[in-house]
Design a protein around this motif. Structure first.
Motif, PDB file in Angstrom:
ATOM      1  N   ALA B 270       0.928  -1.100  -0.217  1.00 18.17           N
ATOM      2  CA  ALA B 270       0.058  -0.012  -0.044  1.00 18.17           C
ATOM      3  C   ALA B 270       0.873   1.254   0.025  1.00 18.17           C
ATOM      4  O   ALA B 270       0.676   2.203  -0.623  1.00 18.17           O
ATOM      5  N   LEU B 271       1.975   1.142   0.923  1.00 25.67           N
ATOM      6  CA  LEU B 271       2.568   2.366   0.968  1.00 25.67           C
ATOM      7  C   LEU B 271       3.517   2.589  -0.507  1.00 25.67           C
ATOM      8  O   LEU B 271       3.426   3.682  -0.892  1.00 25.67           O
ATOM      9  N   LEU B 272       3.826   1.636  -1.127  1.00 26.30           N
ATOM     10  CA  LEU B 272       4.367   1.667  -2.280  1.00 26.30           C
ATOM     11  C   LEU B 272       3.597   2.344  -3.311  1.00 26.30           C
ATOM     12  O   LEU B 272       3.908   3.148  -4.301  1.00 26.30           O
ATOM     13  N   ALA B 274       1.110   4.328  -2.878  1.00 22.95           N
ATOM     14  CA  ALA B 274       0.705   5.680  -2.648  1.00 22.95           C
ATOM     15  C   ALA B 274       1.726   6.485  -2.812  1.00 22.95           C
ATOM     16  O   ALA B 274       1.413   8.019  -3.001  1.00 22.95           O
ATOM     17  N   VAL B 287      -4.677   1.632  -4.305  1.00 20.47           N
ATOM     18  CA  VAL B 287      -3.788   1.675  -3.202  1.00 20.47           C
ATOM     19  C   VAL B 287      -4.631   0.792  -2.349  1.00 20.47           C
ATOM     20  O   VAL B 287      -5.715   1.080  -1.731  1.00 20.47           O
ATOM     21  N   ILE B 289      -5.352  -0.365   0.782  1.00 19.40           N
ATOM     22  CA  ILE B 289      -5.624  -0.011   2.259  1.00 19.40           C
ATOM     23  C   ILE B 289      -6.944   0.646   2.540  1.00 19.40           C
ATOM     24  O   ILE B 289      -7.586   1.262   1.777  1.00 19.40           O
TER      25      ILE B 289
END
Lengths: 338, 357
Positions: B270-272, B274, B287, B289
């Protein structure tokens, strides 16, 4: 044309002289369009924004230029004889927030801490429109749905919100009156990537739906790459290059743009050594002569030190303020900065 | 100085820092109206283990409130850990007190986020950089101090150094200030540096220079770094290994390029997804999440990420996952780590950093 800024010159008076915050800046914006205004701190991008929304502080003097919004000359309404802005103007109050609204930098501090967030939004609606308190409240609730904050949080105080929720509340407030133009000053800088992504996606979605024009001010080139259709790069109080986002990234025609883009790390592609532009951004009290970027430019020639470069048109709408833009385009490489 | 501090700490290649099961819980003071109620505990760091080798940079990333700064403050013992081991140069420093601890400060330094706040405005550059020498009793004569200070300033890219010695912080630019803070860390010849968001306050064009400087220092002196940042692109540029923190634990950890190209934890994915990419033609994926970050006072049962995980199953709500090693050195806290790992990349894998040959 929704907004046209022509040769805007805004200087701040300080003890030791004048800060040349913006020196002849021109930008244009169509209805529903997004412009990314990119530059480092103290390049004049926030001054330009406040010059458009007529929110300059009392030591700011407008030394020239025009701001035409929706056919109206804003400076004519608000400027006093000495170049400063009036603190209060009836005509402008009808436009401000109703037609031009702002999402301020640092939403954490932009909300009134002792007033419920919903009431703050309703207040803005009540000030500008003839509606009852209930209607204003309903509108605030709709806005909460729009920006994705649970409506049951509407009667909470700002300190009960997370950073991302405060920022979304600020967006709700900026959208409350269906403005024609929203100016967002570093709207996501203080937020984590996941919240940032949520907000940028939301803003874009709302913008498409409501046909608002938008100016996104940021130092982060990846944020404008994601959100803006056109970009203006500012350096030391002037525009250095402007064009579509694709032109700025793929057909770069100004050494500063090239250095700026090259100094950003990415999670995509090869890891390249980042470009470092030597020196520091110049003082705006005594900006460099000629091209303002010349003391830091690896391509500098003698003419750059004395003559302010004219805007060279690379293709319609893509303009670079560099003497050698035509020679350098396509040959610029961030590696010369290393 | 006490006997626990070796005068010549072990220099053989190996782990400089070996952190095992580090925990830091902050007790919240009960207010008047909560008298009698059970005290609340913020579980800032809740069982973190990692190792850093000589000359290695470990990036620690995560959202604000995930415990990355607290982890940095624990390993430098600016905070006292609630439990766990911190083996530094072969000695467990987690429980050291008083002069034993001061002895270790010589080998460990910290660089903070805001050079406007971390430098005393009344100290000249010389005094700021020489201060650790005085405190730790390293150089004896003024000449020795001057020599060490000038060397540190030059190593931090501030040349000519002698012109800067008499300046005050307000006479320096932001980039110069952060370089002075780096010189202050270097002056004691540390064996380990914790850098907490060292570039996030700096201007874009200055930022890259400070990052390159830290990479050069690592090259030159083999100093290992713990590099704490919220910016994954910055962490990728700086680090050899990367740890992704979520609610006080390392959700995923491994070699940087491997974690970026084959994330095995849904949170990392998710971080990547976003992260904005400086390329207007980049195609973003959705994303994966939902919801907001839970409070570290009320950490969800089972997998602590399950409340935000779009892939969560029943087992995730009930059983806390153990570390799964998906490939050598690449570990993650997820019941379905192997599945995510085999789904593979979000972003095409990359060759090694160009300038390293």
């Amino acid at each position: 044309m929704l907004l046209e800024v022509q040769d805007l010159v805004v200087h701040y008076k300080i003890k030791t002289g004048w800060v040349h915050a913006t020196d002849g800046v021109s930008i244009q914006l169509d209805k529903g369009e997004t412009l990314g205004l990119v530059g480092e701190s103290a390049c004049g991008k926030t001054t330009l924004a406040y010059g458009i929304s007529q929110l300059l502080p009392s030591n700011a003097y407008i030394k020239g230029g025009r701001v035409i919004f929706d056919g109206k000359n804003l400076l004519k309404m608000t400027m006093k004889k000495d170049g400063r802005l009036k603190e209060y103007d009836n005509e402008l109050n009808k436009i401000r927030w109703k037609e031009i609204s702002m999402i301020f930098q640092g939403a954490m501090n932009a909300l009134n801490p002792v007033q419920r967030v919903g009431d703050q939004i309703a207040e803005a609606i009540l000030f500008h429109e003839r509606v009852t308190k209930q209607q204003a409240r309903q509108r605030a609730e709709q806005l909460y749905n729009l920006v994705g904050i649970p409506v049951d949080r509407i009667d909470h105080f700002p300190h009960e919100y997370s950073g991302g929720m405060k920022q979304r509340a600020m967006i709700a407030m900026a959208l409350a009156l269906n403005p024609k133009l929203v100016i967002a000053d570093e709207p996501t800088t203080a937020l984590d990537v996941i919240t940032q992504n949520k907000i940028l996606t939301k803003v874009r979605e709302l913008q498409d739906r409501l046909e608002m024009a938008m100016i996104i001010i940021t130092h982060d080139v990846s944020v404008v790459a994601k959100t803006a259709k056109r970009i203006a790069v500012m350096y030391a109080g002037q525009i250095s290059e402007t064009g579509t986002t694709r032109e700025i990234f793929k057909e770069t025609a100004h050494p500063y743009t090239s250095g700026l883009l090259g100094s950003f790390p990415s999670i995509k592609g090869k890891v390249r050594r980042l470009a470092t532009i030597k020196g520091n951004p110049p003082s705006l009290v005594e900006p460099p002569t000629g091209c303002r970027f010349h003391p830091r430019c690896p391509y500098v020639q003698d003419i750059c030190k004395t003559q302010n470069p004219p805007g060279l048109t690379m293709s319609p709408g893509h303009i670079s303020f560099c003497h050698f833009a035509k020679d350098l385009q396509g040959k610029l490489s961030p590696e010369v900065f290393i | 100085m006490s006997a626990v501090v070796p005068t010549q700490p072990s220099v053989e290649p190996g782990f400089v820092m070996n952190v095992q099961n580090l925990v830091k819980h902050f007790e919240l003071k009960a207010g008047f109206f909560a008298l009698g109620a059970p005290p609340l505990t913020v579980k800032a760091v809740d069982g973190v283990s990692f190792k850093i080798h000589t000359g290695e940079i470990m990036g620690l990333v995560g959202e604000s409130g995930c415990g990355k700064t607290t982890t940095g403050r624990l390993v430098t013992r600016l905070e006292n850990p609630s439990s766990g081991r911190i083996d530094f140069l072969g000695v467990d420093i987690a429980t050291l007190r008083g002069s034993d601890l001061v002895g270790f400060r010589k080998y460990m330094q910290m660089i903070f986020q805001d050079p406007y706040e971390s430098l005393n405005p009344r100290f000249t550059v010389f005094r700021a950089v020489a201060d650790p020498l005085n405190v730790l009793g390293i150089a004896e004569t003024q000449e020795e101090r001057l020599e060490l200070v000038i060397k540190a300033l030059e190593d931090a890219g501030l040349r000519p150094a002698d012109e800067l010695l008499g300046r005050f912080p307000h006479e320096l630019s932001g980039g110069q200030r952060q370089r002075v803070a780096i010189a202050r860390a270097l002056v004691v010849s540390p064996r380990f540096i914790v850098a907490d968001e060292p570039v996030s306050m700096l201007d874009v064009s200055i930022r890259a220079g400070v990052m390159n400087l830290m990479l050069e220092l690592r090259q030159k002196y083999d100093i290992p770094f713990l590099f704490i940042t919220h910016d994954i692109a910055v962490a990728r540029y700086m680090s050899d290994t990367i740890g992704v923190m979520y609610l006080g634990r390392l959700a995923e950890m491994g070699p940087t390029e491997e974690v970026i190209s084959r994330p095995a934890h849904p949170y990392t994915r998710a971080l990547l997804a976003a992260v904005p990419v400086p390329d207007p033609e980049h195609e973003y994926s959705i994303v994966p999440i939902t919801g907001e970050l839970p409070s570290p006072v009320n950490i969800p049962k089972g997998c602590r990420f399950h409340t935000r995980c779009v892939y969560a199953k029943q087992v995730c709500r009930e059983v806390e996952p153990a570390h799964v090693e998906v490939s050598p050195g690449h570990a993650t806290l997820c019941h379905f780590a192997h599945d995510f790992y085999s789904v593979g990349s979000l972003i095409p894998p990359s060759p090694p950093k160009e300038w390293e040959g």
